[in-house]
Design a protein around this motif. Structure first.
Motif, PDB file in Angstrom:
ATOM      1  N   THR A  77     -11.286   3.818  14.509  1.00 61.73           N
ATOM      2  CA  THR A  77     -11.335   2.376  14.712  1.00 61.73           C
ATOM      3  C   THR A  77     -12.602   1.797  14.096  1.00 61.73           C
ATOM      4  N   ALA A  78     -12.579   0.480  13.896  1.00 60.95           N
ATOM      5  CA  ALA A  78     -13.747  -0.195  13.324  1.00 60.95           C
ATOM      6  C   ALA A  78     -14.929  -0.111  14.298  1.00 60.95           C
ATOM      7  N   PRO A  79     -16.170  -0.005  13.806  1.00 59.04           N
ATOM      8  CA  PRO A  79     -16.495   0.118  12.379  1.00 59.04           C
ATOM      9  C   PRO A  79     -16.202   1.522  11.860  1.00 59.04           C
ATOM     10  N   LEU A  80     -15.578   1.585  10.692  1.00 55.38           N
ATOM     11  CA  LEU A  80     -15.205   2.871  10.117  1.00 55.38           C
ATOM     12  C   LEU A  80     -16.428   3.716   9.807  1.00 55.38           C
ATOM     13  N   ASP A 132       3.902   4.939  13.497  1.00 58.45           N
ATOM     14  CA  ASP A 132       2.792   4.018  13.762  1.00 58.45           C
ATOM     15  C   ASP A 132       1.458   4.740  13.593  1.00 58.45           C
ATOM     16  N   ILE A 133       1.319   5.495  12.493  1.00 60.54           N
ATOM     17  CA  ILE A 133       0.088   6.272  12.302  1.00 60.54           C
ATOM     18  C   ILE A 133      -0.965   5.378  11.662  1.00 60.54           C
ATOM     19  N   THR A 134      -1.497   4.493  12.476  1.00 58.65           N
ATOM     20  CA  THR A 134      -2.563   3.589  12.070  1.00 58.65           C
ATOM     21  C   THR A 134      -3.914   4.287  12.230  1.00 58.65           C
ATOM     22  N   LEU A 135      -4.988   3.597  11.869  1.00 57.29           N
ATOM     23  CA  LEU A 135      -6.326   4.150  12.063  1.00 57.29           C
ATOM     24  C   LEU A 135      -6.612   4.395  13.543  1.00 57.29           C
ATOM     25  N   ASP A 136      -6.053   3.544  14.406  1.00 61.87           N
ATOM     26  CA  ASP A 136      -6.283   3.690  15.848  1.00 61.87           C
ATOM     27  C   ASP A 136      -5.630   4.944  16.416  1.00 61.87           C
ATOM     28  N   ASN A 137      -4.551   5.391  15.792  1.00 58.89           N
ATOM     29  CA  ASN A 137      -3.701   6.404  16.415  1.00 58.89           C
ATOM     30  C   ASN A 137      -3.890   7.811  15.872  1.00 58.89           C
ATOM     31  N   VAL A 164       5.512   6.973   4.271  1.00 62.52           N
ATOM     32  CA  VAL A 164       5.218   5.635   3.749  1.00 62.52           C
ATOM     33  C   VAL A 164       4.425   4.821   4.758  1.00 62.52           C
ATOM     34  N   THR A 165       4.846   4.867   6.021  1.00 60.72           N
ATOM     35  CA  THR A 165       4.128   4.129   7.067  1.00 60.72           C
ATOM     36  C   THR A 165       2.691   4.614   7.188  1.00 60.72           C
ATOM     37  N   THR A 166       2.493   5.911   7.080  1.00 60.00           N
ATOM     38  CA  THR A 166       1.142   6.474   7.163  1.00 60.00           C
ATOM     39  C   THR A 166       0.292   6.038   5.969  1.00 60.00           C
ATOM     40  N   LEU A 167       0.858   6.112   4.775  1.00 63.41           N
ATOM     41  CA  LEU A 167       0.113   5.741   3.569  1.00 63.41           C
ATOM     42  C   LEU A 167      -0.203   4.253   3.527  1.00 63.41           C
ATOM     43  N   ARG A 168       0.615   3.456   4.165  1.00 60.21           N
ATOM     44  CA  ARG A 168       0.308   2.014   4.275  1.00 60.21           C
ATOM     45  C   ARG A 168      -1.108   1.813   4.798  1.00 60.21           C
ATOM     46  N   HIS A 169      -1.492   2.621   5.775  1.00 57.62           N
ATOM     47  CA  HIS A 169      -2.800   2.452   6.418  1.00 57.62           C
ATOM     48  C   HIS A 169      -3.876   3.353   5.828  1.00 57.62           C
ATOM     49  N   TRP A 170      -3.478   4.511   5.288  1.00 58.32           N
ATOM     50  CA  TRP A 170      -4.467   5.515   4.946  1.00 58.32           C
ATOM     51  C   TRP A 170      -4.725   5.666   3.459  1.00 58.32           C
ATOM     52  N   ALA A 171      -3.820   5.200   2.583  1.00 57.31           N
ATOM     53  CA  ALA A 171      -4.106   5.295   1.146  1.00 57.31           C
ATOM     54  C   ALA A 171      -5.268   4.373   0.731  1.00 57.31           C
ATOM     55  N   PRO A 172      -5.251   3.096   1.176  1.00 61.95           N
ATOM     56  CA  PRO A 172      -4.201   2.344   1.841  1.00 61.95           C
ATOM     57  C   PRO A 172      -3.409   1.501   0.840  1.00 61.95           C
ATOM     58  N   ILE A 173      -2.139   1.204   1.196  1.00 59.23           N
ATOM     59  CA  ILE A 173      -1.337   0.281   0.391  1.00 59.23           C
ATOM     60  C   ILE A 173      -1.536  -1.097   1.000  1.00 59.23           C
ATOM     61  N   ALA A 174      -2.504  -1.808   0.484  1.00 51.96           N
ATOM     62  CA  ALA A 174      -2.908  -3.083   1.084  1.00 51.96           C
ATOM     63  C   ALA A 174      -3.702  -3.893   0.073  1.00 51.96           C
ATOM     64  N   ASP A 175      -3.716  -5.195   0.273  1.00 52.39           N
ATOM     65  CA  ASP A 175      -4.582  -6.062  -0.523  1.00 52.39           C
ATOM     66  C   ASP A 175      -6.029  -5.795  -0.097  1.00 52.39           C
ATOM     67  N   PRO A 176      -6.929  -5.509  -1.045  1.00 50.27           N
ATOM     68  CA  PRO A 176      -8.335  -5.262  -0.676  1.00 50.27           C
ATOM     69  C   PRO A 176      -8.951  -6.381   0.149  1.00 50.27           C
TER      70      PRO A 176
END
Length: 266
Positions: A77-80, A132-137, A164-176
Motif C-alpha cells: 500500500t501507499a507509500p510504495l 482482485d490482485i491489487t497492491l493492497d492484496n 490480465v487483472t494482476t498485470l493491470r496493477h503490477w505491470a502496470p497497464i495504466a496511464d502514468p
C-alpha cells in the motif's frame, strides 16, 4: 468462540470495498456476504492442496463474522517501497499466481455455489481466480510477494483473465497520470514479458493478452458503475473518487501503446 470486545479489535484499513474488517489477535474478522460459504470452501481446498499463500478459514464468530488467520507481512500500500516495483518481486508474484492457479484447478465448487459478480472472460472458466490482485492484496515478506489476501471477488474465470487483472496493477497497464512516482517510469513492455515468462504463459495466451485487457477495461467500467449505483458503500466511494475515469484513461493508454507492448510479449 466467545464474543469479542471492541477494545480487542484493531481496524484494518486499506481495502476499497469491504467495511468493518478488524484484527483480533492472530485472526481477521470480516462481515459475511452471500458468497462467503463458497469462498470458504475454496480456501479450505487451497489449504488441503498445500497452497500456503492464502489465509485459512477458522469459522464464524459470535457476531456472525468470518474468522480467517491473519497473514503476517506487509502489503504494497501507499507509500510504495522500492521492493514493490522490482523485477524480482514481479517474477515472484507471477510464480505465486501460477502456484495458486495450479492449486485452484482441482477445486470442485459446492452445489449452488455463489460468487461475487464482476467482469469476466468469454471463455469457459478454468479455475477459481482471485480476480482482485491489487497492491493492497499482496503480502510481502523479506521484500518479495508471499501471499494473497481478500478473496471476496474470487469467482470462476480463466487463468489469462486473472493474469490480465494482476498485470493491470503490477505491470502496470495504466496511464502514468494515475501512478505513484515509483511506478510512473517502469518499462511496462519488458515487465509484461517478465511476468509471462515467470508464470509460464503459453504463446497463444500471450497473443491474446492485450485484447483481453482491453475487453476487461470496458467490462470493469460497466461493472463498477452498476455496483456504485446499486451496492453503494466502498464501490460508490471508489466511483466518486474517479475510478471510472482511471479505467478509461488506462484503456486509452493501452490502445495507444498496444503494438509496442505486443512486440515484447511475442
Amino acid at each position: 468462540m466467545s464474543a469479542v470486545t471492541a477494545q480487542e479489535e484493531t481496524p484494518l484499513l486499506g481495502g476499497d470495498v469491504t467495511d468493518g474488517v478488524v484484527r483480533v489477535g492472530d485472526t481477521v474478522r470480516r462481515p459475511t456476504r452471500p458468497s462467503t460459504p463458497s469462498v470458504h470452501a475454496f480456501l479450505r481446498h487451497l489449504e488441503a492442496a498445500g497452497f500456503d499463500g492464502a489465509p485459512r478459514v477458522l469459522g464464524l464468530d459470535a457476531q456472525g463474522r468470518e474468522i480467517l488467520t491473519y497473514v503476517d507481512g506487509e502489503s504494497a500500500t501507499a507509500p510504495l517501497t522500492d521492493c514493490a516495483v522490482t523485477d524480482e518481486s514481479l517474477a515472484a508474484l507471477a510464480a505465486l499466481l501460477r502456484r495458486f492457479h495450479d492449486a485452484s484447478a482441482s477445486f470442485v465448487p459446492p452445489p449452488g455455489a455463489v460468487w461475487e459478480a464482476g467482469s469476466n472472460d468469454d471463455a469457459d472458466p478454468e479455475v477459481i481466480g482471485h480476480c482482485d490482485i491489487t497492491l493492497d492484496n499482496v503480502i510481502f515478506r523479506d521484500g518479495l510477494p508471499a501471499a494473497l489476501i481478500d478473496f471476496d471477488m474470487a469467482r470462476p474465470t480463466t487463468r489469462l483473465f486473472d493474469v490480465v487483472t494482476t498485470l493491470r496493477h503490477w505491470a502496470p497497464i495504466a496511464d502514468p497520470l494515475d501512478l505513484e512516482p515509483l511506478r510512473r517510469d517502469l518499462a511496462v513492455g519488458p515487465r509484461l514479458r517478465l511476468f509471462c515468462d515467470a508464470y509460464g504463459l503459453a504463446s497463444r495466451e500471450r497473443r491474446g493478452l492485450l485484447d483481453l485487457a482491453r475487453l476487461r477495461f470496458g467490462r470493469s467500467y460497466d461493472s463498477m458503475r452498476v455496483k456504485a449505483a446499486t451496492t453503494g458503500g466502498g464501490w460508490a466511494r471508489m466511483w466518486a473518487g474517479g475510478a471510472g475515469e482511471r479505467i478509461r484513461r488506462a484503456r486509452a493508454w493501452l490502445e495507444t501503446h498496444q503494438d509496442e507492448l505486443h512486440a515484447h510479449l511475442i
